[in-house]
Design a protein around this motif. Structure first.
Motif, short mmCIF file in Angstrom:
data_model
loop_
_atom_site.label_atom_id
_atom_site.label_comp_id
_atom_site.label_asym_id
_atom_site.label_seq_id
_atom_site.Cartn_x
_atom_site.Cartn_y
_atom_site.Cartn_z
N GLY A 115 -16.41 116.07 -1.95
CA GLY A 115 -15.54 114.92 -1.73
C GLY A 115 -14.11 115.20 -2.15
N GLU A 116 -13.91 115.83 -3.31
CA GLU A 116 -12.57 116.18 -3.78
C GLU A 116 -11.90 117.15 -2.81
OE1 GLU A 116 -10.45 115.35 -6.22
OE2 GLU A 116 -11.77 113.81 -6.99
N ALA A 117 -12.63 118.20 -2.41
CA ALA A 117 -12.06 119.21 -1.52
C ALA A 117 -11.71 118.62 -0.16
CB ALA A 117 -13.04 120.38 -1.36
N CYS A 118 -12.59 117.77 0.37
CA CYS A 118 -12.33 117.16 1.68
C CYS A 118 -11.19 116.14 1.59
CB CYS A 118 -13.59 116.50 2.23
SG CYS A 118 -14.85 117.68 2.77
N SER A 119 -11.16 115.35 0.52
CA SER A 119 -10.07 114.38 0.35
C SER A 119 -8.73 115.10 0.24
CB SER A 119 -10.30 113.54 -0.91
OG SER A 119 -11.42 112.71 -0.73
N ARG A 120 -8.72 116.22 -0.47
CA ARG A 120 -7.51 117.03 -0.60
C ARG A 120 -7.05 117.52 0.77
NH1 ARG A 120 -6.89 122.55 -1.04
NH2 ARG A 120 -5.06 123.26 -2.18
N ALA A 121 -7.99 118.05 1.56
CA ALA A 121 -7.65 118.56 2.90
C ALA A 121 -7.15 117.43 3.80
CB ALA A 121 -8.87 119.25 3.52
N VAL A 122 -7.83 116.28 3.76
CA VAL A 122 -7.41 115.13 4.56
C VAL A 122 -5.99 114.72 4.17
CG1 VAL A 122 -7.79 112.65 4.94
CG2 VAL A 122 -9.70 114.25 5.11
N GLY A 123 -5.73 114.63 2.86
CA GLY A 123 -4.40 114.24 2.39
C GLY A 123 -3.32 115.21 2.84
N LEU A 124 -3.62 116.50 2.79
CA LEU A 124 -2.65 117.51 3.23
C LEU A 124 -2.39 117.39 4.73
CD1 LEU A 124 -3.92 120.51 1.11
CD2 LEU A 124 -1.65 119.46 0.94
N HIS A 125 -3.44 117.19 5.51
CA HIS A 125 -3.28 117.04 6.96
C HIS A 125 -2.43 115.80 7.28
CE1 HIS A 125 -6.26 119.81 9.19
NE2 HIS A 125 -5.98 120.34 8.02
N ILE A 126 -2.70 114.70 6.59
CA ILE A 126 -1.94 113.47 6.83
C ILE A 126 -0.49 113.65 6.42
CG2 ILE A 126 -1.66 111.07 6.09
CD1 ILE A 126 -4.78 110.93 5.97
N SER A 127 -0.24 114.19 5.22
CA SER A 127 1.14 114.30 4.74
C SER A 127 1.97 115.30 5.54
CB SER A 127 1.18 114.64 3.25
OG SER A 127 0.67 115.93 3.02
N HIS A 128 1.31 116.31 6.11
CA HIS A 128 2.03 117.31 6.91
C HIS A 128 1.89 117.05 8.41
CE1 HIS A 128 3.20 119.94 3.59
NE2 HIS A 128 2.01 119.69 3.07
N GLU A 129 1.26 115.93 8.77
CA GLU A 129 1.06 115.55 10.17
C GLU A 129 0.40 116.66 10.99
OE1 GLU A 129 4.83 114.09 11.58
OE2 GLU A 129 4.75 112.34 10.27
N VAL A 130 -0.65 117.23 10.42
CA VAL A 130 -1.40 118.30 11.09
C VAL A 130 -2.46 117.66 11.98
CG1 VAL A 130 -2.92 120.28 10.74
CG2 VAL A 130 -1.01 119.88 9.16
N PRO A 131 -2.44 117.92 13.30
CA PRO A 131 -3.39 117.26 14.20
C PRO A 131 -4.79 117.87 14.23
CG PRO A 131 -1.93 118.67 15.45
CD PRO A 131 -1.46 118.73 14.01
N SER A 132 -4.96 119.10 13.77
CA SER A 132 -6.26 119.76 13.85
C SER A 132 -7.24 119.15 12.85
CB SER A 132 -6.10 121.26 13.60
OG SER A 132 -5.56 121.48 12.31
N PRO A 133 -8.54 119.34 13.11
CA PRO A 133 -9.55 118.77 12.22
C PRO A 133 -9.68 119.56 10.91
CG PRO A 133 -10.61 119.98 13.99
CD PRO A 133 -9.14 119.99 14.27
N VAL A 134 -10.23 118.90 9.91
CA VAL A 134 -10.61 119.55 8.66
C VAL A 134 -11.92 120.29 8.94
CG1 VAL A 134 -11.41 119.11 6.29
CG2 VAL A 134 -9.47 117.81 7.24
#
Length: 159
Positions: A50-69
């Motif tokens: 959960g921590e690792a996935c939440s971190r990845a989701v947060g990074l994708h959102i903050s950097h506007e990365v369109p690819s999936p985790v």
């Protein structure tokens, strides 16, 4: 699921949305249980994923990365590994000496504090390192990967 080189692998790709983190945790725990990970550590495994996935989701959102985790669950004869990957750019520097008080086992690449995360990135990594004995984190301008492993009892259970 693929069976190659004696390893069973499950790959999960999900859109960078917080509501998908729970699904990733549930899938990881179910596959880990089937792989022979001790029931006593499944709660820690769920929290770490959960921590690792939440971190990845947060990074994708903050950097506007369109690819999936990406979450890859790898089962071999002696251990069960989970890899959580993101495609967000990480500002990094090479740590030439151990930083006092820093989580151990993270290798030479340490995420820098200048990505606007206000230390949330490091806090998530500290939580993960407290939950998982075998952790490796790598990151560069192309993305990051957290690899976590747990021993399995599958070999001991088989006749």
């Amino acid at each position: 699921m693929t069976e190659g080189d004696g390893m069973a692998t499950v790959e999960l790709l999900f859109s960078a949305l917080p509501e998908h983190v729970r699904t990733a945790r549930l899938v990881a725990a179910a596959v880990a249980r089937r792989a022979g990970v001790d029931e006593a550590v499944l709660d820690e495994l769920r929290l770490a994923v959960g921590e690792a996935c939440s971190r990845a989701v947060g990074l994708h959102i903050s950097h506007e990365v369109p690819s999936p985790v990406r979450v890859v669950l790898i089962e071999d004869e002696k251990k069960f590994s989970i890899e959580v990957g993101d495609d967000a750019p990480h500002a990094t520097h090479v740590d030439s000496s151990a930083t006092p008080g820093a989580p151990t086992g993270f290798g030479p690449v340490v995420p820098a504090q200048d990505d606007g995360a206000d230390g949330e990135d490091d806090m998530g990594l500290a939580v993960i390192s407290g939950l998982v004995d075998d952790v490796e984190v790598t990151a560069d301008e192309h993305g990051g990967l957290i690899r976590m492993s747990w021993p399995t009892t599958a070999a001991a259970v088989l006749p």
